[in-house]
Design a protein around this motif. Structure first.
Motif, PDB file in Angstrom:
ATOM      1  N   VAL A  20      -4.075 -19.155   8.259  1.00 59.08           N
ATOM      2  CA  VAL A  20      -4.382 -18.235   7.032  1.00 59.08           C
ATOM      3  C   VAL A  20      -5.532 -18.649   6.141  1.00 59.08           C
ATOM      4  CG1 VAL A  20      -1.992 -17.104   6.999  1.00 59.08           C
ATOM      5  CG2 VAL A  20      -2.725 -19.341   5.386  1.00 59.08           C
ATOM      6  N   ARG A  21      -5.697 -19.947   6.546  1.00 53.72           N
ATOM      7  CA  ARG A  21      -6.814 -20.479   5.527  1.00 53.72           C
ATOM      8  C   ARG A  21      -8.169 -19.780   5.909  1.00 53.72           C
ATOM      9  NH1 ARG A  21      -5.981 -27.039   5.386  1.00 53.72           N
ATOM     10  NH2 ARG A  21      -7.609 -26.938   3.882  1.00 53.72           N
ATOM     11  N   ALA A  22      -8.256 -19.409   7.173  1.00 56.89           N
ATOM     12  CA  ALA A  22      -9.678 -18.417   7.351  1.00 56.89           C
ATOM     13  C   ALA A  22      -9.834 -17.188   6.552  1.00 56.89           C
ATOM     14  CB  ALA A  22      -9.750 -18.333   8.852  1.00 56.89           C
ATOM     15  N   TRP A  23      -8.468 -16.702   5.827  1.00 53.65           N
ATOM     16  CA  TRP A  23      -8.593 -15.431   5.310  1.00 53.65           C
ATOM     17  C   TRP A  23      -8.901 -15.689   3.628  1.00 53.65           C
ATOM     18  CZ3 TRP A  23      -2.948 -13.437   6.878  1.00 53.65           C
ATOM     19  CH2 TRP A  23      -2.796 -13.290   8.376  1.00 53.65           C
ATOM     20  N   VAL A  24      -8.818 -16.729   3.423  1.00 54.20           N
ATOM     21  CA  VAL A  24      -8.893 -17.058   1.755  1.00 54.20           C
ATOM     22  C   VAL A  24      -9.829 -16.193   1.214  1.00 54.20           C
ATOM     23  CG1 VAL A  24      -9.159 -18.776   0.009  1.00 54.20           C
ATOM     24  CG2 VAL A  24      -7.533 -19.427   1.887  1.00 54.20           C
ATOM     25  N   ALA A  25     -11.136 -16.417   1.572  1.00 57.24           N
ATOM     26  CA  ALA A  25     -12.547 -15.778   1.315  1.00 57.24           C
ATOM     27  C   ALA A  25     -12.085 -14.329   0.951  1.00 57.24           C
ATOM     28  CB  ALA A  25     -13.536 -16.038   1.759  1.00 57.24           C
ATOM     29  N   TYR A  26     -11.414 -13.460   1.691  1.00 55.00           N
ATOM     30  CA  TYR A  26     -11.161 -12.241   1.502  1.00 55.00           C
ATOM     31  C   TYR A  26     -10.443 -11.879   0.322  1.00 55.00           C
ATOM     32  CZ  TYR A  26     -13.155 -12.068   6.205  1.00 55.00           C
ATOM     33  OH  TYR A  26     -14.198 -12.194   7.170  1.00 55.00           O
ATOM     34  N   PHE A  27      -9.488 -12.833  -0.348  1.00 52.90           N
ATOM     35  CA  PHE A  27      -8.701 -12.638  -1.256  1.00 52.90           C
ATOM     36  C   PHE A  27      -9.328 -13.003  -2.469  1.00 52.90           C
ATOM     37  CE2 PHE A  27      -4.603 -11.514   0.803  1.00 52.90           C
ATOM     38  CZ  PHE A  27      -5.055 -11.631   2.408  1.00 52.90           C
ATOM     39  N   MET A  28     -10.199 -13.837  -2.566  1.00 46.55           N
ATOM     40  CA  MET A  28     -10.491 -14.726  -3.792  1.00 46.55           C
ATOM     41  C   MET A  28     -10.716 -13.715  -5.236  1.00 46.55           C
ATOM     42  SD  MET A  28     -10.737 -17.764  -3.486  1.00 46.55           S
ATOM     43  CE  MET A  28     -11.822 -18.293  -4.628  1.00 46.55           C
ATOM     44  N   SER A  29     -11.471 -12.726  -5.053  1.00 47.50           N
ATOM     45  CA  SER A  29     -11.478 -11.680  -6.260  1.00 47.50           C
ATOM     46  C   SER A  29     -10.909 -10.437  -6.028  1.00 47.50           C
ATOM     47  CB  SER A  29     -13.012 -11.881  -6.447  1.00 47.50           C
ATOM     48  OG  SER A  29     -13.769 -11.526  -5.621  1.00 47.50           O
ATOM     49  N   ALA A  30      -9.925 -10.212  -5.180  1.00 45.53           N
ATOM     50  CA  ALA A  30      -9.429  -8.817  -4.899  1.00 45.53           C
ATOM     51  C   ALA A  30      -8.891  -8.238  -6.170  1.00 45.53           C
ATOM     52  CB  ALA A  30      -8.420  -9.122  -3.913  1.00 45.53           C
ATOM     53  N   ALA A  31      -9.104  -7.136  -6.256  1.00 45.33           N
ATOM     54  CA  ALA A  31      -8.571  -6.187  -7.511  1.00 45.33           C
ATOM     55  C   ALA A  31      -6.946  -6.228  -7.308  1.00 45.33           C
ATOM     56  CB  ALA A  31      -9.147  -4.856  -7.689  1.00 45.33           C
ATOM     57  N   SER A  32      -6.884  -5.915  -6.259  1.00 42.40           N
ATOM     58  CA  SER A  32      -5.142  -5.998  -5.611  1.00 42.40           C
ATOM     59  C   SER A  32      -5.004  -6.101  -4.367  1.00 42.40           C
ATOM     60  CB  SER A  32      -4.682  -4.621  -6.194  1.00 42.40           C
ATOM     61  OG  SER A  32      -5.199  -3.619  -5.632  1.00 42.40           O
ATOM     62  N   VAL A  33      -3.792  -6.551  -4.428  1.00 42.60           N
ATOM     63  CA  VAL A  33      -3.386  -7.028  -2.665  1.00 42.60           C
ATOM     64  C   VAL A  33      -2.135  -6.271  -2.513  1.00 42.60           C
ATOM     65  CG1 VAL A  33      -2.727  -8.840  -1.125  1.00 42.60           C
ATOM     66  CG2 VAL A  33      -4.499  -9.241  -2.909  1.00 42.60           C
ATOM     67  N   TYR A  34      -2.048  -5.807  -1.059  1.00 42.87           N
ATOM     68  CA  TYR A  34      -0.851  -5.204  -0.623  1.00 42.87           C
ATOM     69  C   TYR A  34       0.051  -6.055   0.575  1.00 42.87           C
ATOM     70  CZ  TYR A  34      -2.410  -1.827  -3.841  1.00 42.87           C
ATOM     71  OH  TYR A  34      -3.009  -1.399  -4.922  1.00 42.87           O
ATOM     72  N   GLY A  43       4.494  -5.952  -2.875  1.00 42.80           N
ATOM     73  CA  GLY A  43       4.958  -5.709  -1.709  1.00 42.80           C
ATOM     74  C   GLY A  43       5.351  -4.305  -1.488  1.00 42.80           C
ATOM     75  N   TYR A  44       5.335  -3.625  -0.305  1.00 44.26           N
ATOM     76  CA  TYR A  44       5.690  -2.232  -0.153  1.00 44.26           C
ATOM     77  C   TYR A  44       6.263  -1.808   1.207  1.00 44.26           C
ATOM     78  CZ  TYR A  44       4.523   1.245  -3.504  1.00 44.26           C
ATOM     79  OH  TYR A  44       4.761   1.838  -4.762  1.00 44.26           O
ATOM     80  N   PRO A  45       7.111  -1.082   1.365  1.00 41.77           N
ATOM     81  CA  PRO A  45       7.859  -0.374   2.760  1.00 41.77           C
ATOM     82  C   PRO A  45       6.424   0.078   3.232  1.00 41.77           C
ATOM     83  CG  PRO A  45       9.206   0.205   0.865  1.00 41.77           C
ATOM     84  CD  PRO A  45       7.937  -0.154   0.111  1.00 41.77           C
ATOM     85  N   ALA A  46       5.975  -0.381   4.370  1.00 42.26           N
ATOM     86  CA  ALA A  46       5.006   0.313   5.372  1.00 42.26           C
ATOM     87  C   ALA A  46       4.826   1.820   5.096  1.00 42.26           C
ATOM     88  CB  ALA A  46       4.890  -0.156   6.693  1.00 42.26           C
ATOM     89  N   GLY A  47       6.020   2.527   5.404  1.00 41.34           N
ATOM     90  CA  GLY A  47       6.036   3.785   5.428  1.00 41.34           C
ATOM     91  C   GLY A  47       5.920   4.642   4.103  1.00 41.34           C
ATOM     92  N   GLU A  48       5.973   4.043   3.055  1.00 47.32           N
ATOM     93  CA  GLU A  48       5.932   4.223   1.441  1.00 47.32           C
ATOM     94  C   GLU A  48       4.706   4.445   0.827  1.00 47.32           C
ATOM     95  OE1 GLU A  48       8.552   5.715   0.143  1.00 47.32           O
ATOM     96  OE2 GLU A  48       8.021   5.792  -1.848  1.00 47.32           O
ATOM     97  N   LEU A  49       3.565   3.696   1.539  1.00 44.31           N
ATOM     98  CA  LEU A  49       2.351   3.599   0.973  1.00 44.31           C
ATOM     99  C   LEU A  49       1.869   5.032   0.757  1.00 44.31           C
ATOM    100  CD1 LEU A  49       0.263   0.905   2.816  1.00 44.31           C
ATOM    101  CD2 LEU A  49       0.844   1.092   0.356  1.00 44.31           C
ATOM    102  N   LYS A  50       1.793   5.748   1.855  1.00 44.18           N
ATOM    103  CA  LYS A  50       1.051   7.139   1.757  1.00 44.18           C
ATOM    104  C   LYS A  50       1.898   8.011   0.767  1.00 44.18           C
ATOM    105  CE  LYS A  50       4.101   8.807   5.553  1.00 44.18           C
ATOM    106  NZ  LYS A  50       4.460   7.272   5.991  1.00 44.18           N
ATOM    107  N   HIS A  51       2.907   7.573  -0.135  1.00 47.18           N
ATOM    108  CA  HIS A  51       3.449   8.625  -1.021  1.00 47.18           C
ATOM    109  C   HIS A  51       2.808   8.099  -2.310  1.00 47.18           C
ATOM    110  CE1 HIS A  51       6.051  10.461   1.867  1.00 47.18           C
ATOM    111  NE2 HIS A  51       6.455   9.227   2.349  1.00 47.18           N
TER     112      HIS A  51
END
Ligand code: F6R
Length: 587
Positions: free
Chosen positions: A433-447, A475-483
């Motif tokens: 996951v260390r390779a992912w860090v840059a994509y999270f650094m200044s995210a307005a929100s994460v799901y 954290g979200y149930p994957a099926g609930e996002l679209k609601h």
């Protein structure tokens, strides 16, 4: 929350108090302070962590008290730092004085001036008001006026080599050996050849050349010493930069402790209570609540016994349907979480049997429960819970496998034997996951998304991320996002999907397609290798195949690592997130 300490003996107290306070910083680090006894008090206070109190090490005196604060009433400022002094008294307090406004008004009506905005200062004023030469007498009178929770350590200039203590609903222990000590927990004062006593609710103590204990009525009582492992209660970082990273590495070894709990006589009693219970309830907070949610999937999937999981703070003020014969499992790393303790007490009052699943066997929750099972994770120092979560899961899954066996479904306990080795491999691949860090650094929100037990891992991954990186996350149930929540996904929004269920894989992947189509950067934690190459993914970590019921025990590990590395990259101290404390002893 807050940590309190006291020392009286022959040595200079200040460095000893500072050393003990550092060990209590997990209880809060908004401000710190110490007071040493004498004709007048020598007091030093600071904002922030105990290290800012360096100058206090030179204060002279062999009797003193100290405090590290997690602010409840009044901003985290020097003015509100403890100890609070009024006349002949200096006081440190852990807890909340719920009726402090009325008491303060009463003191102010007498013309007394307050120097802070805290609820705690009123205790010093009450002591000064009631004192007629008898320290315990004044403390008992003052405590009789208090509503709420408190552990109090008090100095009085009339008795310069004495500390007075009182406790109600906040932990307080006394150590005798190499001086006489008190603290909010055992590790702060643990030492070879030091005998430790736990003060019970309603008890008082005077510490001087020795410790004298008093009951509610002011009568002298004798107390049994606590059995504890002095060496085991003081972990070191051992070359790690942070305790959190060390504690993640300890997960495989911690999972190996499972047979210890199963071998305890209590386990057989719990097995009988479980088999007889018409349904199971779990009460807990935060990460421990997530452990309860994961247990629900296991209890229901393996034995078809209904399991309800309720956040303890909702349970205690709700009107829960709980009756004689029910089994309520209270899960808590510290065993000191005020809401979980109150929920367990309510369940007991209504006739249920309470099983405490704790990491601290001598804790308050363990003391009130009918059964206690330790998760044996070893002391956890980082505020963000990691190894204790995996250990809670191991114990709760073991109970689920035991119940399944009682219902004629065998073999699940054997599956669990593989998890220490699987966890070792997961910690290693999780480093990806260390390779992912840059994509999270200044995210307005994460799901974080998942279905079934993967949804629980998503909830816990999200909690870890927000508490130590300060990034808004859900954290979200994957099926609930679209609601509804899908409206928040935009170009570059990081979405982490957890996928370990073969049965639900395509369904979860539908959600991955949907967020990807709206510009999200998608990352996958999966035990199903076939999905790791999906074109929509920016990154994937493949954990070992582990089935889906117990999978959160593994899938959460890369998520813990992700939170850790993003926190580091953002310049945060992962061990001490802002505004939080390890032990939440207030509601
Ligand atoms: C999160 C965290 C908290 C605790 C919660 C309950 O990383 O540590 O959410 O899980 O405060 O604490 P315990 O388990 O001690 O009752």
């Amino acid at each position: 929350m807050c940590g309190i300490v006291g020392y009286v003996g022959k040595r200079q107290a200040a460095p000893l108090l500072l050393g003990a306070l550092k060990k209590l910083e997990y209880r809060g680090y908004d401000s710190a302070g110490i007071a040493l006894s004498g004709k007048t008090f020598a007091v030093k206070k600071c904002t922030g962590a105990v290290k800012n109190l360096r100058d206090a090490a030179f204060l002279e005196g062999t009797c003193g008290i100290g405090h590290t604060r997690w602010a409840t009433h009044g901003a985290p400022s020097e003015r509100n730092a403890h100890p609070h002094v009024c006349g002949r008294f200096a006081v440190v307090h852990n807890g909340i004085i719920e009726n402090y406004k009325a008491l303060r008004a009463e003191c102010e009506a007498r013309g007394e001036r307050f120097a802070s905005d805290t609820d705690s200062e009123v205790v010093a004023h009450l002591l000064e008001f009631y004192f007629r030469g008898d320290l315990i007498g004044a403390l008992r009178q003052a405590c009789a006026r208090l509503m709420g929770s408190y552990a109090l350590a008090v100095l009085c200039t009339e008795f310069p080599q004495t500390i007075a203590l009182a406790r109600s609903k906040s932990p307080l222990v006394v150590g005798v050996g190499g001086g006489v000590w008190c603290a909010s927990d055992v590790p702060a004062i643990a030492a070879k050849n030091r005998t430790v006593y736990v003060l019970a609710d309603g008890e008082f103590a005077l510490l001087g050349e020795q410790a004298t204990f008093f009951g509610r009525e002011g009568n002298v009582i004798s107390k049994q010493p606590l059995e504890y492992d002095a060496a085991g209660s003081i972990p070191a970082r051992r070359g790690y930069r942070h305790f959190m990273r060390k504690e993640i590495d300890e997960i495989p070894a911690v999972l190996e402790n499972r047979p210890h709990a199963v071998g305890l006589p209590t386990y057989a009693e719990v097995r009988r209570a479980l088999a007889a219970a018409p349904h199971i309830s779990v009460v807990a907070c935060g990460t421990a609540y997530h452990a309860g949610l994961a247990a629900k999937y296991a209890f229901e999937a393996l034995s078809r016994v209904r399991c309800e999981v309720t956040v303890a703070s909702e349970y205690r003020y709700g009107d829960p349907i709980v009756e004689a014969g029910d089994l309520v499992i209270a899960v808590s790393q510290s065993g000191e979480t005020a809401d979980t303790i109150a929920a367990a007490q309510l369940a007991k009052e209504r006739g249920a049997a309470v099983l405490a699943v704790v990491n601290v066997p001598g804790s308050t929750l363990a003391g009130i429960a009918d059964f206690v099972l330790p998760v044996s994770a070893g002391r956890e120092i980082a505020v963000a819970a990691t190894k204790s979560f995996n250990a809670q899961l191991m114990l709760l899954y073991t109970l689920a496998a035991t119940l399944a066996e009682a219902k004629g479904r065998r073999g699940y306990g054997d599956l669990l034997k593989d998890f220490p080795a699987l966890a070792r491999k997961t910690v290693s691949v999780g480093e990806g996951v260390r390779a992912w860090v840059a994509y999270f650094m200044s995210a307005a929100s994460v799901y974080f998304i998942g279905r079934g037990a993967d949804y629980v891992a998503a909830l816990e991954g999200s909690l870890k991320l927000k508490e130590i990186t300060y990034l808004p996350s859900e954290g979200y149930p994957a099926g609930e996002l679209k609601h509804g929540t899908l409206a928040l996904v935009e170009e570059g929004t990081p979405v982490v999907a957890v996928l370990t269920s073969e049965k639900l894989a395509e369904k979860t992947m539908n959600a991955v397609h949907e967020v990807y189509a709206r510009g999200a950067r998608v990352f996958l934690i999966t035990s199903l290798e076939a999905y790791a190459d999906a074109a929509e993914l920016t990154g994937a970590v493949v954990i070992p195949p582990c089935g889906d019921v117990f999978s959160p025990m593994l899938s959460v590990i890369p998520l813990q690592l992700l939170a850790y590395y993003v926190a580091l990259a953002r310049g945060n101290d992962p061990d001490k997130p802002r505004n939080l404390a390890k032990s939440v002893t207030v509601e």
